[in-house]
Write an enzyme that holds these catalytic residues in place. Structure first.
Site, PDB file in Angstrom:
ATOM      1  N   CYS A 100     -40.662  54.662  42.562  1.00  0.00           N
ATOM      2  CA  CYS A 100     -41.583  54.099  43.557  1.00  0.00           C
ATOM      3  C   CYS A 100     -42.950  53.824  42.942  1.00  0.00           C
ATOM      4  O   CYS A 100     -43.588  52.818  43.253  1.00  0.00           O
ATOM      5  CB  CYS A 100     -41.720  55.054  44.743  1.00  0.00           C
TER       6      CYS A 100
ATOM      7  N   CYS B  89     -47.881  60.592  31.745  1.00  0.00           N
ATOM      8  CA  CYS B  89     -47.862  59.622  32.847  1.00  0.00           C
ATOM      9  C   CYS B  89     -48.347  60.338  34.093  1.00  0.00           C
ATOM     10  O   CYS B  89     -49.183  61.240  34.006  1.00  0.00           O
ATOM     11  CB  CYS B  89     -46.463  59.024  33.038  1.00  0.00           C
TER      12      CYS B  89
END
Length: 371
Positions: free
Chosen positions: A185, A330
């Protein structure tokens, strides 16, 4: 049943084939929901409003601003809070007769069977393939039904796995997709209403199983395409070549991701936020590589990091040859784990930050902007 309960559930008790008996079955039911995110935000309130007696919620994440467009069970006042605690308070305000069991932990092979043993049905609202395969296998071993669903961008799908009565998730998807081929997502985006549609279908399937009404989606998957508004039902059967499920495995490795089991040496390639902070403070030679998107790096980033989005890394990996060892990060550690495989296949020494910059902001630098 008291007057308040009769009034609360009057509209669904009047449904043909439902009645007081079905309502009583819901009140006695125990349902475990995996994830209090996009899908869970539709599933959990729907179950509570319908009168499910006990809802367990397992999730180790906290509420972030970027969650709120689709995770409506949380609000602005919940930013930085545990998702399961936020969800529990929402349920209490909606239906105080529903008991909520909060499990602030990540579902894995070490706790799944113990957790599943306390419930009649499990609903998997997770957002990753290792958890989906783990949930399927643990449900099969526990002998209980599993409602599953997934969303991606403008589409979603939902189904029911019940090993004792029909096909499972593994019969539909015998093997996970290669790492990096299905955007998360945060990488590909998601339309919030798709979460609501698929979450509602999942809650409906759970209610059908618990009450005995209708025909559950055993051996079938319902898909939804928001751009066309179309639904489609796909029927499937058992895979005659499927290996029997005899126990739980390392699902990170099964899905092609670095293992999170310290016994297999994974710790050598994954740094905790505390370990990275200590190495940076001690002046250890390293290059920080950020594989998020530019808009994410603008919100929060580690000083001195080189930004190469994961989608560009394959074409630019030669830029990183030579020099100090790399620590890649990340948002949550998912993309960095994929980047780690790519870097190592190119012969570039690297480790990655477990939990990503989210873990860093929670445990090392609380003043850092979160998203």
């Amino acid at each position: 049943m008291g007057q308040n309960e009769r009034e609360r559930y009057a509209r669904q008790e009047r449904l043909p084939g439902f009645g007081a008996a079905a309502q009583a079955r819901l009140g006695a039911a125990r349902v475990l929901v995996i994830g209090a995110g996009g899908l869970g935000s539709s599933i959990i309130p729907a179950l509570a409003a319908a009168g499910v007696g006990t809802i367990g919620i397992v999730d180790d994440d906290t509420v972030e601003l970027s969650n709120l467009h689709r995770q409506h069970i949380h609000g602005m006042a919940d930013l930085g809070r545990s998702k399961v605690r936020s969800a529990s308070e929402t349920v209490a305000a909606l239906n105080p007769d529903t008991r909520v069991m909060t499990i602030e932990d990540r579902l894995d092979a070490t706790n799944a069977l113990d957790l599943f043993a306390d419930y009649d049905l499990v609903i998997d609202g997770s957002d990753n393939f290792p958890t989906r395969y783990l949930a399927n296998d643990a449900a099969a071993l526990s002998g209980i039904p599993l409602v599953w669903g997934a969303v991606s961008q403008y589409a979603g799908q939902a189904g029911l796995a019940w090993a004792d009565r029909g096909p499972q998730y593994r019969d539909l998807f015998p093997a996970p997709p290669p790492p990096g081929t299905v955007p998360s997502c945060e990488e590909g985006g998601v339309l919030p209403t798709v979460c609501a549609v698929i979450g509602s279908i999942m809650a409906t399937e759970a209610i059908k199983v618990l009450t005995g009404i209708g025909a559950p989606l055993i051996g079938a998957v319902t898909t939804f395409d928001a751009l066309s508004g179309a639904f489609r039902r796909i029927d499937y059967g058992r895979d005659p070549a499927a290996e029997p499920i005899t126990g739980l495995v390392d699902y990170e490795l099964f899905c092609g991701l670095p293992s999170k089991n310290p016994a297999d040496g994974a710790g050598a390639e994954e740094l905790t936020a505390e370990e990275l902070a200590a190495e940076l403070a001690g002046g250890a030679p390293m290059r920080l590589l950020d594989v998020r998107e530019p808009w994410e790096a603008e919100i929060a980033a580690l000083p001195g990091a080189v930004l190469i989005p994961l989608g560009e890394l394959g074409a630019r990996v030669d830029e990183l040859a030579g020099g100090d060892p790399i620590v890649v990060y990340c948002h949550h550690g998912i993309r960095s784990a994929r980047a780690l495989d790519l870097l190592r296949s190119a012969g570039i020494p690297a480790r990655h930050l477990g939990g990503g910059i989210d873990a860093w902001s929670r445990r090392i630098d609380p003043a850092m902007a979160r998203y």
